[in-house]
Design a protein around this motif. Sequence first.
Motif, PDB file in Angstrom:
ATOM      1  N   GLY A  21      47.606  56.887  44.237  1.00 29.13           N
ATOM      2  CA  GLY A  21      46.843  56.176  45.259  1.00 29.13           C
ATOM      3  C   GLY A  21      47.650  55.200  46.085  1.00 29.13           C
ATOM      4  O   GLY A  21      47.129  54.595  47.027  1.00 29.13           O
ATOM      5  N   ARG A  47      43.263  51.732  47.153  1.00 35.41           N
ATOM      6  CA  ARG A  47      42.776  51.774  45.784  1.00 35.41           C
ATOM      7  C   ARG A  47      43.714  52.648  44.976  1.00 35.41           C
ATOM      8  O   ARG A  47      43.910  53.824  45.307  1.00 35.41           O
ATOM      9  CB  ARG A  47      41.350  52.328  45.701  1.00 35.41           C
ATOM     10  CG  ARG A  47      40.769  52.209  44.284  1.00 35.41           C
ATOM     11  CD  ARG A  47      39.349  52.723  44.193  1.00 35.41           C
ATOM     12  NE  ARG A  47      39.281  54.173  44.153  1.00 35.41           N
ATOM     13  CZ  ARG A  47      38.223  54.859  43.699  1.00 35.41           C
ATOM     14  NH1 ARG A  47      37.155  54.200  43.265  1.00 35.41           N
ATOM     15  NH2 ARG A  47      38.226  56.176  43.705  1.00 35.41           N
ATOM     16  N   SER A  91      44.694  54.345  41.257  1.00 36.70           N
ATOM     17  CA  SER A  91      43.983  54.865  40.097  1.00 36.70           C
ATOM     18  C   SER A  91      44.961  55.124  38.962  1.00 36.70           C
ATOM     19  O   SER A  91      46.150  55.388  39.199  1.00 36.70           O
ATOM     20  CB  SER A  91      43.273  56.181  40.443  1.00 36.70           C
ATOM     21  OG  SER A  91      42.376  56.003  41.512  1.00 36.70           O
ATOM     22  N   CYS A  92      44.428  55.093  37.763  1.00 38.80           N
ATOM     23  CA  CYS A  92      45.233  55.392  36.570  1.00 38.80           C
ATOM     24  C   CYS A  92      44.393  56.288  35.675  1.00 38.80           C
ATOM     25  O   CYS A  92      43.384  55.842  35.127  1.00 38.80           O
ATOM     26  CB  CYS A  92      45.600  54.100  35.859  1.00 38.80           C
ATOM     27  SG  CYS A  92      46.522  54.325  34.325  1.00 38.80           S
ATOM     28  N   TRP A 117      47.110  46.313  35.043  1.00 35.44           N
ATOM     29  CA  TRP A 117      47.968  46.665  36.171  1.00 35.44           C
ATOM     30  C   TRP A 117      49.056  45.599  36.280  1.00 35.44           C
ATOM     31  O   TRP A 117      48.748  44.400  36.325  1.00 35.44           O
ATOM     32  CB  TRP A 117      47.179  46.741  37.461  1.00 35.44           C
ATOM     33  CG  TRP A 117      46.290  47.936  37.562  1.00 35.44           C
ATOM     34  CD1 TRP A 117      44.960  48.005  37.270  1.00 35.44           C
ATOM     35  CD2 TRP A 117      46.676  49.246  37.988  1.00 35.44           C
ATOM     36  NE1 TRP A 117      44.489  49.280  37.485  1.00 35.44           N
ATOM     37  CE2 TRP A 117      45.531  50.063  37.922  1.00 35.44           C
ATOM     38  CE3 TRP A 117      47.878  49.827  38.416  1.00 35.44           C
ATOM     39  CZ2 TRP A 117      45.533  51.415  38.276  1.00 35.44           C
ATOM     40  CZ3 TRP A 117      47.883  51.166  38.770  1.00 35.44           C
ATOM     41  CH2 TRP A 117      46.728  51.946  38.694  1.00 35.44           C
ATOM     42  N   SER A 140      38.566  47.847  37.836  1.00 30.61           N
ATOM     43  CA  SER A 140      37.386  48.469  37.246  1.00 30.61           C
ATOM     44  C   SER A 140      37.833  49.634  36.371  1.00 30.61           C
ATOM     45  O   SER A 140      38.999  50.040  36.405  1.00 30.61           O
ATOM     46  CB  SER A 140      36.418  48.950  38.329  1.00 30.61           C
ATOM     47  OG  SER A 140      37.017  49.925  39.157  1.00 30.61           O
ATOM     48  N   ARG A 141      36.908  50.143  35.615  1.00 26.77           N
ATOM     49  CA  ARG A 141      37.215  51.278  34.752  1.00 26.77           C
ATOM     50  C   ARG A 141      36.008  52.198  34.696  1.00 26.77           C
ATOM     51  O   ARG A 141      34.867  51.736  34.829  1.00 26.77           O
ATOM     52  CB  ARG A 141      37.606  50.821  33.340  1.00 26.77           C
ATOM     53  CG  ARG A 141      36.487  50.086  32.583  1.00 26.77           C
ATOM     54  CD  ARG A 141      37.003  49.394  31.330  1.00 26.77           C
ATOM     55  NE  ARG A 141      37.541  50.353  30.382  1.00 26.77           N
ATOM     56  CZ  ARG A 141      38.397  50.040  29.414  1.00 26.77           C
ATOM     57  NH1 ARG A 141      38.836  48.800  29.295  1.00 26.77           N
ATOM     58  NH2 ARG A 141      38.815  50.955  28.570  1.00 26.77           N
ATOM     59  N   THR A 192      39.522  56.725  33.393  1.00 22.42           N
ATOM     60  CA  THR A 192      40.258  56.276  34.575  1.00 22.42           C
ATOM     61  C   THR A 192      40.011  54.798  34.838  1.00 22.42           C
ATOM     62  O   THR A 192      38.901  54.296  34.628  1.00 22.42           O
ATOM     63  CB  THR A 192      39.827  57.094  35.813  1.00 22.42           C
ATOM     64  OG1 THR A 192      40.073  58.480  35.569  1.00 22.42           O
ATOM     65  CG2 THR A 192      40.600  56.671  37.053  1.00 22.42           C
ATOM     66  N   TYR A 221      40.868  51.671  37.871  1.00 21.83           N
ATOM     67  CA  TYR A 221      41.135  51.513  39.300  1.00 21.83           C
ATOM     68  C   TYR A 221      41.547  50.081  39.594  1.00 21.83           C
ATOM     69  O   TYR A 221      41.169  49.148  38.891  1.00 21.83           O
ATOM     70  CB  TYR A 221      39.877  51.828  40.111  1.00 21.83           C
ATOM     71  CG  TYR A 221      39.262  53.172  39.821  1.00 21.83           C
ATOM     72  CD1 TYR A 221      38.215  53.297  38.908  1.00 21.83           C
ATOM     73  CD2 TYR A 221      39.733  54.317  40.449  1.00 21.83           C
ATOM     74  CE1 TYR A 221      37.645  54.532  38.635  1.00 21.83           C
ATOM     75  CE2 TYR A 221      39.169  55.557  40.186  1.00 21.83           C
ATOM     76  CZ  TYR A 221      38.124  55.658  39.272  1.00 21.83           C
ATOM     77  OH  TYR A 221      37.572  56.877  39.006  1.00 21.83           O
ATOM     78  N   GLN A 252      41.258  48.091  43.162  1.00 25.22           N
ATOM     79  CA  GLN A 252      40.963  48.019  44.577  1.00 25.22           C
ATOM     80  C   GLN A 252      41.681  46.815  45.156  1.00 25.22           C
ATOM     81  O   GLN A 252      41.512  45.697  44.656  1.00 25.22           O
ATOM     82  CB  GLN A 252      39.444  47.895  44.804  1.00 25.22           C
ATOM     83  CG  GLN A 252      39.045  47.695  46.242  1.00 25.22           C
ATOM     84  CD  GLN A 252      39.266  48.926  47.089  1.00 25.22           C
ATOM     85  OE1 GLN A 252      39.043  50.048  46.655  1.00 25.22           O
ATOM     86  NE2 GLN A 252      39.722  48.725  48.325  1.00 25.22           N
ATOM     87  N   CYS A 254      50.303  51.030  35.498  1.00 30.08           N
ATOM     88  CA  CYS A 254      49.192  50.776  34.587  1.00 30.08           C
ATOM     89  C   CYS A 254      49.692  50.905  33.158  1.00 30.08           C
ATOM     90  O   CYS A 254      50.533  51.755  32.845  1.00 30.08           O
ATOM     91  CB  CYS A 254      48.028  51.726  34.840  1.00 30.08           C
ATOM     92  SG  CYS A 254      48.410  53.488  34.774  1.00 30.08           S
TER      93      CYS A 254
END
Length: 126
Positions: free
Chosen positions: A7, A18, A20-21, A35, A70-71, A77, A79, A81, A95
């Motif tokens: 991302g 954003r 992602s992981c 992160w 967030s998760r 996953t 995130y 943002q 991450c």
Amino acid sequence: VQLQASGGGLVQAGGSLRVSCVASGITLEYYAIAWFRQAPGKEREGVSCISSSGEIVYWPDSVKGRFTISRDNDKNTAYLQMDSLTSEDTAVYYCGVRPKWYGGGCPTRKGEYAYWGQGTQVTVSS
């Protein structure tokens, strides 16, 4: 265990991204996810973390109010943002995960995390 970060990209100052992981080989709900980022010539620093119980921390004051972690445990996953980006946010974003049986919470030391992804580059042009 694999953590696939994605991302990242090039964005103008003031823009958003954003990242992602996606985790595989583990059940993410049992892990804290953090992160971290590393800018050229600098140490890797913590940005944000969400514990297995949902507690959230943001470490640098500079990201508070701009970044949101967030998760989605169903998607395994996490995130991050990132809004109102500045050139100071330019870095490789990584991450990491820490199993809950290591102890609760979100440590600030990267060595406290068991697994790391390969990172995704975020570049903010001014």
